[in-house]
Scaffold this active site. Sequence first.
Site, PDB file in Angstrom:
ATOM      1  N   ASN A  63       0.865  -1.263   0.097  1.00 45.77           N
ATOM      2  CA  ASN A  63       0.111  -0.071   0.123  1.00 45.77           C
ATOM      3  C   ASN A  63       0.976   1.376  -0.047  1.00 45.77           C
ATOM      4  O   ASN A  63       0.189   2.240   0.340  1.00 45.77           O
ATOM      5  CB  ASN A  63      -1.070  -0.080   1.116  1.00 45.77           C
ATOM      6  CG  ASN A  63      -0.386   0.167   2.498  1.00 45.77           C
ATOM      7  OD1 ASN A  63       0.792   0.214   2.759  1.00 45.77           O
ATOM      8  ND2 ASN A  63      -0.895  -0.509   3.645  1.00 45.77           N
ATOM      9  N   ASP A 116       2.445   2.370   8.379  1.00 46.62           N
ATOM     10  CA  ASP A 116       0.669   1.978   8.153  1.00 46.62           C
ATOM     11  C   ASP A 116       0.409   1.279   9.290  1.00 46.62           C
ATOM     12  O   ASP A 116       1.070   1.118  10.278  1.00 46.62           O
ATOM     13  CB  ASP A 116       0.594   1.066   7.047  1.00 46.62           C
ATOM     14  CG  ASP A 116       1.484   0.100   6.840  1.00 46.62           C
ATOM     15  OD1 ASP A 116       1.835  -0.684   8.037  1.00 46.62           O
ATOM     16  OD2 ASP A 116       1.957  -0.321   5.842  1.00 46.62           O
ATOM     17  N   ASP A 161      -8.506  17.972  17.635  1.00 47.85           N
ATOM     18  CA  ASP A 161      -7.222  19.052  17.081  1.00 47.85           C
ATOM     19  C   ASP A 161      -8.102  20.509  17.129  1.00 47.85           C
ATOM     20  O   ASP A 161      -9.241  20.564  17.142  1.00 47.85           O
ATOM     21  CB  ASP A 161      -7.262  18.424  15.793  1.00 47.85           C
ATOM     22  CG  ASP A 161      -6.062  19.278  15.104  1.00 47.85           C
ATOM     23  OD1 ASP A 161      -4.880  19.363  15.719  1.00 47.85           O
ATOM     24  OD2 ASP A 161      -6.272  20.144  14.077  1.00 47.85           O
ATOM     25  N   GLU A 199      -7.449  20.226  22.279  1.00 44.64           N
ATOM     26  CA  GLU A 199      -5.971  20.746  22.045  1.00 44.64           C
ATOM     27  C   GLU A 199      -6.276  22.497  21.988  1.00 44.64           C
ATOM     28  O   GLU A 199      -6.715  22.889  21.258  1.00 44.64           O
ATOM     29  CB  GLU A 199      -5.662  20.338  20.730  1.00 44.64           C
ATOM     30  CG  GLU A 199      -4.132  21.122  20.588  1.00 44.64           C
ATOM     31  CD  GLU A 199      -3.719  21.295  19.102  1.00 44.64           C
ATOM     32  OE1 GLU A 199      -2.492  21.208  18.691  1.00 44.64           O
ATOM     33  OE2 GLU A 199      -4.521  21.167  18.202  1.00 44.64           O
TER      34      GLU A 199
END
Length: 624
Positions: free
Chosen positions: A151, A173, A339, A368
Amino acid sequence: MNPKSIISKTTYLLSAICLSLSCTTSAKKYEIEHLEPAFWWVDMQQKELQLLVHGENISELSPRINSDQIILKKVNKVDNPNYLFLDIIVREGTSPHTINIEFLEGDKIATNYQYQLKAKNKNHAADVSYSSKDVIYLITPDRFANGDKSNDKVPSLTEGLDRQHPGGRHGGDIQGIIDRLAYIEDMGYTQLWLNPVIENNQPNYSYHGYSATDFYNVDARYGDNALYKKLSDEAQKRGIGLIIDIVLNHGGSGHWWHNDLPMADWYNNQGKAYLGTNHKREALHDPYAADIDAQTFSDGWFVPTMPDLNQKNPFMAKYLIQNTLWWIEFANLSGIRVDTYSYPDKAFLSEWTKRVTQEYPNINIVGEEWTTNPAIVSYWQKGKQTPDGYQSYLPSVMDFPIQDGLVKSLKNKENWNTGLNELYRVLANDFLYPAPDNLVIFPDNHDMSRIFTQLDEDYELFKIAMTFMMTTRGIPQIFYGTEILMSNPGTDDHGVIRTDFPGGWPTDSINGFTGKGLTNRQKSAQQFMKKLLNWRKNTPTIHQGKLMHYAPENGVYVYFRYDEYSKYMVVINKNTEATEIDMSRFSQMLGKAKSLNPVLNNRPITIEQTMIMPAKTATIYQVH
């Protein structure tokens, strides 16, 4: 027979059959290109569900659901005829099953969708979630380990492999993380936080994961949704939870909807000249702030390739709430990190956290808020009495003030106001927080220089910092590679900060997982961290005990963690020479104790009136 005659005859016969059976196919072809969320669950607390349906001119059709358990409450048509938003209700007591959503052109079925309603998890990881008993291991997936080379390059995704470029894709990954779960468990970590793994089909700098181009699918360069769920399952077998990194503020310009937006206000400042955020989070709290400053902070874009999502749009708001719930339930996740928490619309943030915690009452969510001002950080934590009456349901916040205070305390010279006093003062501000024990603390993260670099690669200061992180209040988070002193000397390039973990690629000459090629100091740091983490893992007093600290004196900072069962004394001596301390000063905590047992080397010492503390160390003693 002539082939054309065969085709003509077949077409005639099919038409005749269609007429005799009242065929429901449409002359005009309609296709559902996207339907999100693709499936859902029964027995959710909120019974209403909104489906986003996208396809060319799909709004010309009339949806229908033939079910006595599912109600199609409302069909919402919007500015763009290529969208429909379907409000449906899943009745209480509905069993898991598949319903057929039909889309009619007149009285004929133009297309349909088999919608699956699944059984909800009965024993959910979010019921336990993460807390101060845990240590979180933060991983940038592209940079940790490559477990599946097939991948590395995906034809349908624009950016390929370029391991030589700090900002490129390196090939790490999900399979690589699964393959290293034994290492993570052995080190003593109990939670995994991955930077986002959802698709980021951007032409460059896409590895970090914060420019979503599909909110419902794992990036194929990491694996797929099934592999992500497998990671969660395999981690849980080892007592490790999986925390998702959610981005509510923005997406990526490569998202499938970007050039075919549902409505005129799907993004903030949509169709206008580019306006970047001013990052002035203070404007949300400043009693003298101009409205334009607060609006620019919330509605401005991060960069031109990260469109700012408009959570004031009710369809967008529901989309983001449902997407969060979908991932929690699908992958049986233990918690959430959000985030850029303060950038979205404030009212939406309150509704989002309320909705998520209603569905999963015990789930921990950390936001955050990147500021070193604890007054601003504390504003967002659940239970805070805010000046403007704002009600937040956010359980936890990232403790940037303590990160900043820790580094300054170890690097700045000692006097009445600096050095260890700076760390002391940060903790003294805990009265601002409704729940300081639930803050997430960290020596560094993926957006700042590594702690070993911040401390000028001073190994003794590094060990002091790690000891403090593992013994103070809060939930520690450690960035991958910290345990082997990964650093970024001479640069603050994020691609270098997030460099590859050595040994994650078969061709690596150094292997941090096995120790091959590590320096003696790196091996020492790794063993130190392993011992410290596993000691903490098995020490409930550090998880749930109270904290008492004594104002630093002469470069020495002393604090205690204690409960009714155990008591631990931590002594930080920043001086470059052994230092004598007067033990009578700590009589409130020591009482009639006779000895101190250093927990990492098990050599008990008798408590004397004055004691010598070793130079440039942080020592953990169990009090007896």
